[in-house]
Scaffold this motif. Structure first.
Motif, PDB file in Angstrom:
ATOM      1  N   TYR B  84      15.273  87.329  41.447  1.00  0.00           N
ATOM      2  CA  TYR B  84      16.003  86.433  42.167  1.00  0.00           C
ATOM      3  C   TYR B  84      15.270  85.773  43.664  1.00  0.00           C
ATOM      4  O   TYR B  84      14.729  86.844  44.490  1.00  0.00           O
ATOM      5  CB  TYR B  84      17.238  87.303  42.839  1.00  0.00           C
ATOM      6  CG  TYR B  84      18.227  86.654  44.075  1.00  0.00           C
ATOM      7  CD1 TYR B  84      18.858  85.516  43.827  1.00  0.00           C
ATOM      8  CD2 TYR B  84      18.416  87.208  45.314  1.00  0.00           C
ATOM      9  CE1 TYR B  84      19.400  85.022  44.707  1.00  0.00           C
ATOM     10  CE2 TYR B  84      19.055  86.777  46.218  1.00  0.00           C
ATOM     11  CZ  TYR B  84      19.794  85.434  45.787  1.00  0.00           C
ATOM     12  OH  TYR B  84      20.554  85.054  46.857  1.00  0.00           O
ATOM     13  N   MET B  85      15.277  84.747  43.652  1.00  0.00           N
ATOM     14  CA  MET B  85      14.512  83.959  45.033  1.00  0.00           C
ATOM     15  C   MET B  85      15.961  83.255  45.577  1.00  0.00           C
ATOM     16  O   MET B  85      16.457  82.317  45.173  1.00  0.00           O
ATOM     17  CB  MET B  85      13.462  83.009  44.471  1.00  0.00           C
ATOM     18  CG  MET B  85      12.923  82.361  45.635  1.00  0.00           C
ATOM     19  SD  MET B  85      11.782  80.978  45.195  1.00  0.00           S
ATOM     20  CE  MET B  85      11.552  80.115  46.600  1.00  0.00           C
ATOM     21  N   SER B  90      13.083  84.986  51.994  1.00  0.00           N
ATOM     22  CA  SER B  90      13.250  86.395  52.516  1.00  0.00           C
ATOM     23  C   SER B  90      12.257  87.465  52.508  1.00  0.00           C
ATOM     24  O   SER B  90      12.004  87.806  51.605  1.00  0.00           O
ATOM     25  CB  SER B  90      14.793  86.897  51.809  1.00  0.00           C
ATOM     26  OG  SER B  90      15.669  86.056  51.710  1.00  0.00           O
ATOM     27  N   LEU B  91      11.376  86.902  53.477  1.00  0.00           N
ATOM     28  CA  LEU B  91       9.951  88.009  53.546  1.00  0.00           C
ATOM     29  C   LEU B  91       9.972  88.587  54.555  1.00  0.00           C
ATOM     30  O   LEU B  91      10.705  88.148  55.654  1.00  0.00           O
ATOM     31  CB  LEU B  91       8.972  86.997  53.149  1.00  0.00           C
ATOM     32  CG  LEU B  91       8.638  86.336  51.743  1.00  0.00           C
ATOM     33  CD1 LEU B  91       7.742  85.195  51.830  1.00  0.00           C
ATOM     34  CD2 LEU B  91       8.364  87.143  50.506  1.00  0.00           C
ATOM     35  N   TYR B  92       9.313  89.544  54.962  1.00  0.00           N
ATOM     36  CA  TYR B  92       9.074  90.307  56.033  1.00  0.00           C
ATOM     37  C   TYR B  92       7.824  89.722  56.891  1.00  0.00           C
ATOM     38  O   TYR B  92       6.620  89.499  56.351  1.00  0.00           O
ATOM     39  CB  TYR B  92       8.670  91.568  55.825  1.00  0.00           C
ATOM     40  CG  TYR B  92       9.909  92.587  55.183  1.00  0.00           C
ATOM     41  CD1 TYR B  92      10.921  92.946  56.276  1.00  0.00           C
ATOM     42  CD2 TYR B  92      10.271  92.387  54.180  1.00  0.00           C
ATOM     43  CE1 TYR B  92      11.935  93.464  55.840  1.00  0.00           C
ATOM     44  CE2 TYR B  92      11.353  93.210  53.592  1.00  0.00           C
ATOM     45  CZ  TYR B  92      12.356  93.574  54.602  1.00  0.00           C
ATOM     46  OH  TYR B  92      13.422  94.192  54.192  1.00  0.00           O
ATOM     47  N   LEU B  95       4.560  91.342  58.049  1.00  0.00           N
ATOM     48  CA  LEU B  95       3.587  92.057  57.166  1.00  0.00           C
ATOM     49  C   LEU B  95       2.722  90.642  56.416  1.00  0.00           C
ATOM     50  O   LEU B  95       3.317  89.713  56.604  1.00  0.00           O
ATOM     51  CB  LEU B  95       4.781  92.511  55.793  1.00  0.00           C
ATOM     52  CG  LEU B  95       4.714  93.999  55.678  1.00  0.00           C
ATOM     53  CD1 LEU B  95       5.537  94.365  57.190  1.00  0.00           C
ATOM     54  CD2 LEU B  95       5.680  94.407  54.731  1.00  0.00           C
ATOM     55  N   GLU B  99       0.883  92.579  51.660  1.00  0.00           N
ATOM     56  CA  GLU B  99       2.024  93.867  51.947  1.00  0.00           C
ATOM     57  C   GLU B  99       3.040  93.489  51.553  1.00  0.00           C
ATOM     58  O   GLU B  99       3.970  94.349  51.059  1.00  0.00           O
ATOM     59  CB  GLU B  99       1.736  94.116  53.359  1.00  0.00           C
ATOM     60  CG  GLU B  99       0.563  94.700  53.856  1.00  0.00           C
ATOM     61  CD  GLU B  99       0.216  94.811  55.453  1.00  0.00           C
ATOM     62  OE1 GLU B  99      -0.525  95.401  55.923  1.00  0.00           O
ATOM     63  OE2 GLU B  99       1.010  93.869  56.134  1.00  0.00           O
ATOM     64  N   LEU B 102       3.167  94.180  47.856  1.00  0.00           N
ATOM     65  CA  LEU B 102       3.341  95.813  47.578  1.00  0.00           C
ATOM     66  C   LEU B 102       4.647  96.173  47.823  1.00  0.00           C
ATOM     67  O   LEU B 102       4.991  96.991  47.274  1.00  0.00           O
ATOM     68  CB  LEU B 102       2.092  96.193  48.617  1.00  0.00           C
ATOM     69  CG  LEU B 102       0.943  96.313  48.096  1.00  0.00           C
ATOM     70  CD1 LEU B 102      -0.139  96.866  49.038  1.00  0.00           C
ATOM     71  CD2 LEU B 102       0.503  97.045  46.914  1.00  0.00           C
ATOM     72  N   PHE B 103       5.331  95.712  49.140  1.00  0.00           N
ATOM     73  CA  PHE B 103       6.667  96.166  49.225  1.00  0.00           C
ATOM     74  C   PHE B 103       7.696  95.885  48.161  1.00  0.00           C
ATOM     75  O   PHE B 103       8.273  96.843  47.673  1.00  0.00           O
ATOM     76  CB  PHE B 103       6.943  95.599  50.607  1.00  0.00           C
ATOM     77  CG  PHE B 103       8.382  95.783  51.061  1.00  0.00           C
ATOM     78  CD1 PHE B 103       8.711  97.110  51.381  1.00  0.00           C
ATOM     79  CD2 PHE B 103       9.562  94.974  51.025  1.00  0.00           C
ATOM     80  CE1 PHE B 103      10.127  97.670  51.523  1.00  0.00           C
ATOM     81  CE2 PHE B 103      10.550  95.289  51.289  1.00  0.00           C
ATOM     82  CZ  PHE B 103      11.079  96.571  51.716  1.00  0.00           C
ATOM     83  N   PHE B 104       7.785  94.682  47.742  1.00  0.00           N
ATOM     84  CA  PHE B 104       8.793  94.328  46.841  1.00  0.00           C
ATOM     85  C   PHE B 104       8.338  94.876  45.466  1.00  0.00           C
ATOM     86  O   PHE B 104       9.174  95.386  44.769  1.00  0.00           O
ATOM     87  CB  PHE B 104       9.175  92.678  46.613  1.00  0.00           C
ATOM     88  CG  PHE B 104       9.779  92.269  47.872  1.00  0.00           C
ATOM     89  CD1 PHE B 104      11.233  92.786  48.065  1.00  0.00           C
ATOM     90  CD2 PHE B 104       9.070  91.420  48.725  1.00  0.00           C
ATOM     91  CE1 PHE B 104      11.816  92.270  49.153  1.00  0.00           C
ATOM     92  CE2 PHE B 104       9.918  90.925  49.878  1.00  0.00           C
ATOM     93  CZ  PHE B 104      11.029  91.337  50.176  1.00  0.00           C
ATOM     94  N   GLY B 106       6.847  97.884  45.178  1.00  0.00           N
ATOM     95  CA  GLY B 106       7.205  99.140  45.304  1.00  0.00           C
ATOM     96  C   GLY B 106       8.710  99.444  45.182  1.00  0.00           C
ATOM     97  O   GLY B 106       8.995 100.366  44.649  1.00  0.00           O
ATOM     98  N   LEU B 107       9.572  98.409  45.536  1.00  0.00           N
ATOM     99  CA  LEU B 107      11.175  98.782  45.080  1.00  0.00           C
ATOM    100  C   LEU B 107      11.353  98.786  44.040  1.00  0.00           C
ATOM    101  O   LEU B 107      12.236  99.218  43.569  1.00  0.00           O
ATOM    102  CB  LEU B 107      11.723  97.694  46.030  1.00  0.00           C
ATOM    103  CG  LEU B 107      11.590  97.768  47.486  1.00  0.00           C
ATOM    104  CD1 LEU B 107      12.554  96.596  48.057  1.00  0.00           C
ATOM    105  CD2 LEU B 107      11.982  99.077  47.971  1.00  0.00           C
ATOM    106  N   TYR B 108      10.337  98.156  42.913  1.00  0.00           N
ATOM    107  CA  TYR B 108      10.930  98.255  41.598  1.00  0.00           C
ATOM    108  C   TYR B 108       9.991  99.412  41.053  1.00  0.00           C
ATOM    109  O   TYR B 108       9.751  99.388  39.692  1.00  0.00           O
ATOM    110  CB  TYR B 108      10.486  97.017  40.763  1.00  0.00           C
ATOM    111  CG  TYR B 108      11.327  96.039  41.096  1.00  0.00           C
ATOM    112  CD1 TYR B 108      12.435  95.789  40.461  1.00  0.00           C
ATOM    113  CD2 TYR B 108      11.040  95.004  42.259  1.00  0.00           C
ATOM    114  CE1 TYR B 108      13.359  94.565  40.735  1.00  0.00           C
ATOM    115  CE2 TYR B 108      11.979  93.820  42.560  1.00  0.00           C
ATOM    116  CZ  TYR B 108      13.127  93.835  41.849  1.00  0.00           C
ATOM    117  OH  TYR B 108      14.090  92.911  42.256  1.00  0.00           O
ATOM    118  N   SER B 109       9.521 100.299  41.846  1.00  0.00           N
ATOM    119  CA  SER B 109       8.498 101.593  41.580  1.00  0.00           C
ATOM    120  C   SER B 109       7.429 101.065  40.617  1.00  0.00           C
ATOM    121  O   SER B 109       7.284 101.802  39.444  1.00  0.00           O
ATOM    122  CB  SER B 109       9.472 102.513  40.563  1.00  0.00           C
ATOM    123  OG  SER B 109      10.701 102.767  41.386  1.00  0.00           O
ATOM    124  N   SER B 152       9.317  87.655  43.749  1.00  0.00           N
ATOM    125  CA  SER B 152      10.480  87.834  42.779  1.00  0.00           C
ATOM    126  C   SER B 152      10.243  87.849  41.263  1.00  0.00           C
ATOM    127  O   SER B 152      11.094  88.163  40.518  1.00  0.00           O
ATOM    128  CB  SER B 152      11.396  86.771  42.863  1.00  0.00           C
ATOM    129  OG  SER B 152      11.051  85.640  42.601  1.00  0.00           O
TER     130      SER B 152
END
Ligand SMILES: Nc1ncnc2c1ncn2[C@@H]1O[C@H](COP(=O)(O)OP(=O)(O)O)[C@@H](O)[C@H]1O
Ligand SMILES: [Mg+2]
Lengths: 382, 320
Positions: B84-85, B90-92, B95, B99, B102-104, B106-109, B152
């Motif tokens: 989903y975009m 919507s980014l940090y 970072l 990064e 890596l973050f997003f 990581g949220l999908y493991s 995404s």
């Protein structure tokens, strides 16, 4: 097993990002670490000088060497302006006026009791229309008396039953007895309260803005389309800030020890174990405010609105025991009330888990309910 | 999930905010491997529909299935199948680009190695190489948008929702986006794209038109042009207005739909744009006057949309 690994890897990812952001945002980090110490210095100073040259009347019923020693020790501190009185009639007419805001009554058998190693009861009348002054002076004089004779039991004598005019005495009509260990200065009463207040302010304000900001930038929505659960979002927010806030509080404890010589008499271990729970409560409360707020300004207003009544009704400013039942009930529903009982118990009464476990259990209950509440709020708003 | 069921099935999906109905009884289907264009003016309910399909917003009524999963009952399982975009990038900001990936991821493991592999694949295609270590808040908005798209896509989702991915993007970068969108579709991914640049929608296999919460049209681009704008238009040109007038009259008697064009020319509408049909019309024109010249063209999606909005306006007002 696999599920557990995925959960922890998501939480690790959330925590990692928060710490990277904290590291980049030195300003927030500095503010968070410095504000508690600053607040402590400012408020402790303001409150301890509250009763500089307080008009204190002394009715020395004993007129012995010991009683005169006690009086001169109190005079020597420079915090009081003493007026000696001859009898109770004078207390009656003087008390509550400008030149008599507090009265110390020394019993006739003062020296005998000390000599026989018996408990000594001193009478202390306080004009509680100024509760800050009254509680500080009470703490200070108790400390003085105990430094003088460690086993002295101090009682706020129920003098209203005698022929004193009740309106002149204000609201000091309690028969409650307090047992203190020998503290060394008046700040001992204010420091544990201040620690609680600092914990509250620091945590609620940090997270009150956190979720609103993520909602405004849209990153919260982006988080919620991933497999991350609302509980993980909540933990990912409160744990990193909890670590920082804990550092700040430990800093304040050390600071108050170095500057005012105030250090817990009771279980420091209990204090260090309970403080994170209370910090997490504050952080969750901030998140809850954040999840309900429409904008950053709204979040700030709501947190002020939430915090002011807490300060009023939590025993921090005004003694809860003197309030009417409805307010006492509200007071019991405030986490700060219970945390203050723990900090004061640990700092002033050498208490530990044995005495304070009910308060600890109540705080754990608050934390559990708040975390659940925020997780639901995040899910619902999404 | 069998292969012949649509990957997105929307059934009488409705969302109300208070008394206001943002999405009203919308039903349609999107097949696997398609690019679906979702078109509507601002505030017509596109984002609200997407947010319901992504599990971000609960429908008031109706439901939908995405990748075979019900968006109400199985919302938790859907997340790993979709990308989903959002309309807002919507980014940090604090970072770096890498990064954020890596973050997003990581949220999908996803393991770090897998994220790195996907990044090597996506970053060059989106012109992000060389920007990995820049802080996102310092990147220009067009690049942020491409990074958001890359983030995404990290977990290689089967269904991808792009809410106005090209808003505020210049012509060349829009091309970059659409090249990637077509490549993803060719790989078998399903793309659900909203846009208000209607010309982009020529790339879509199917288009849905939404107006004030209601789905007012759903077809292939060609189908829409044929059904809603009369299909092909043959513009007749001639120096002599007299010649055009007689040609128009004789075509009308032969049963053709003839309309005056914008610049004095004559337009012949052809619902069936087949080669045989066009040839027949050309021969007829040649017989009438050999000097008559005509160019055949389809209307643009924009013309179709404008026409549809016009058609729907009066009925909406009657109801109100
Ligand atoms: N959370 C919300 N609360 C109230 N109204 C909303 C909310 N989200 C969207 N709307 C309203 O629903 C309508 C459709 O919005 P949206 O789906 O964002 O439109 P689009 O994406 O097509 O521009 C708008 O009128 C908008 O104001
Ligand atoms: Mg939108």
């Amino acid at each position: 097993m696999n599920l557990w690994r995925e959960k922890t890897s998501r939480l690790r990812t959330l925590l990692w990002r928060e710490f990277v952001e904290l590291r980049r945002d030195r300003f927030t980090l500095t503010i968070m670490l410095l504000i508690p110490v600053f607040q402590m210095a400012l408020l402790a100073y303001a409150i301890t000088t509250d009763f500089d040259h307080l008009p204190l009347c002394v009715l020395d019923g004993a007129h012995t060497r010991e009683s005169r020693q006690l009086v001169s020790a109190i005079t020597a501190t420079g915090y009081f302006t003493l007026t000696p009185l001859r009898d109770l009639e004078e207390v009656n007419s003087f008390f509550g006026r400008e030149h008599c805001r507090a009265a110390l009554l020394i019993p006739m058998d003062f020296s005998e009791l000390i000599a026989n190693h018996k408990d000594v009861r001193l009478g202390l009348l306080l004009d509680a229309s100024d509760t800050t002054m009254a509680t500080s002076a009470e703490g200070f004089l108790t400390a003085m008396a105990q430094a003088f004779y460690r086993q002295t039991r101090l009682e706020r004598t129920p003098l209203t039953e005698r022929n004193l005019r009740p309106e002149a005495i204000g609201i000091v009509t309690t028969r409650s007895r307090m047992l203190f260990n020998p503290p060394l200065s008046g700040t001992v009463y204010t420091i544990p309260g201040l620690l609680g207040m600092i914990c509250m302010f620091l945590t609620v304000l940090i997270t009150a803005l956190a979720l609103v900001r993520e909602r405004e930038t849209g990153t919260l929505e982006q988080l919620l389309v991933t497999p991350v659960t609302p509980l993980e979002v909540v933990l990912g927010k409160i744990l990193p800030f909890g670590v920082v806030a804990m550092c700040a509080i430990v800093g304040s404890v050390v600071f108050s020890w170095l500057l005012f010589g105030v250090f817990p008499n009771g279980s420091i271990g209990l204090f260090l174990a309970v403080t994170p729970i209370f910090l997490l409560i504050g952080l969750s409360l901030g998140l809850l405010i954040s999840s309900l707020a429409h904008s950053s300004v709204d979040a700030l207003e709501r947190s002020i609105l939430i915090m002011v009544p807490q300060l009023m009704l939590s025993d921090f400013l005004f003694p809860l025991s003197l309030m009417s039942l409805p307010f006492r009930i509200i007071g019991e529903a405030i986490p700060l009330t219970h945390y203050l009982r723990i900090t004061r118990g640990v700092y002033m009464k050498s208490e530990g888990l044995a005495e304070l476990w009910p308060e600890v259990a109540i705080l754990c209950g608050f934390l559990f309910l708040l975390i659940r509440g925020v997780s639901r709020a995040i899910k619902k708003q999404s | 999930m069998s292969d012949n069921t649509a990957i997105i099935q929307v059934e009488t999906l409705t969302r109300r905010f208070g008394t206001f109905t943002a999405v009203d009884q919308v039903s349609f289907q999107v097949e696997r491997g398609e690019v679906f264009g979702f078109v509507g003016s601002n505030g017509s309910g596109k984002s609200t529909t997407i947010r319901m399909l992504c599990g971000l917003l609960a429908p008031t009524e109706g439901t939908a299935r995405v990748a075979g999963l019900d968006i109400r009952a199985e919302a938790a399982q859907i997340s790993s199948h979709l990308g989903y975009m959002s309309q807002k990038v919507s980014l940090y900001g604090a970072l770096t680009a890498q990064e954020n990936a890596l973050f997003f991821g990581g949220l999908y493991s996803l393991p770090v190695a897998r994220i790195a592999e996907r990044q090597r694949m996506l970053f060059p295609r989106l012109g992000l190489t060389g920007r990995e270590h820049m802080l996102v808040r310092e990147l220009p908005s067009g690049i942020k948008q491409r990074l958001a798209l890359a983030c995404s896509l990290l977990h290689d989702p089967a269904v991808i929702f792009l809410d106005e991915p090209t808003a505020g993007v210049d012509l060349i970068n829009r091309q970059v986006f659409w090249d990637l969108i077509r490549e993803l579709a060719a790989e078998g991914k399903t793309l659900f794209v909203t846009s208000h640049y209607l010309d982009e929608m020529e790339h879509a296999q199917h288009i849905g038109f939404i107006d004030r919460g209601k789905l007012i049209g759903f077809d292939s681009p060609l189908g829409l042009k044929v059904h809603f704008a009369g299909g092909y238009r043959l513009r007749l040109l001639h120096d002599e207005p007299q010649v055009l007038a007689t040609a128009a009259a004789s075509l009308r008697t032969a049963g053709y739909r003839v309309e005056p064009g914008d610049n004095g020319e004559v337009c012949v509408l052809l619902a069936d744009g087949s080669r045989a049909n066009l040839e027949q019309l050309r021969r007829r024109l040649h017989a009438l006057n050999p000097t008559l010249d005509g160019t055949a063209a389809l209307p643009s999606i924009e013309e179709v949309f404008a026409g549809m909005i016009r058609q729907h306006q009066p009925t909406q007002e009657h109801k109100a």
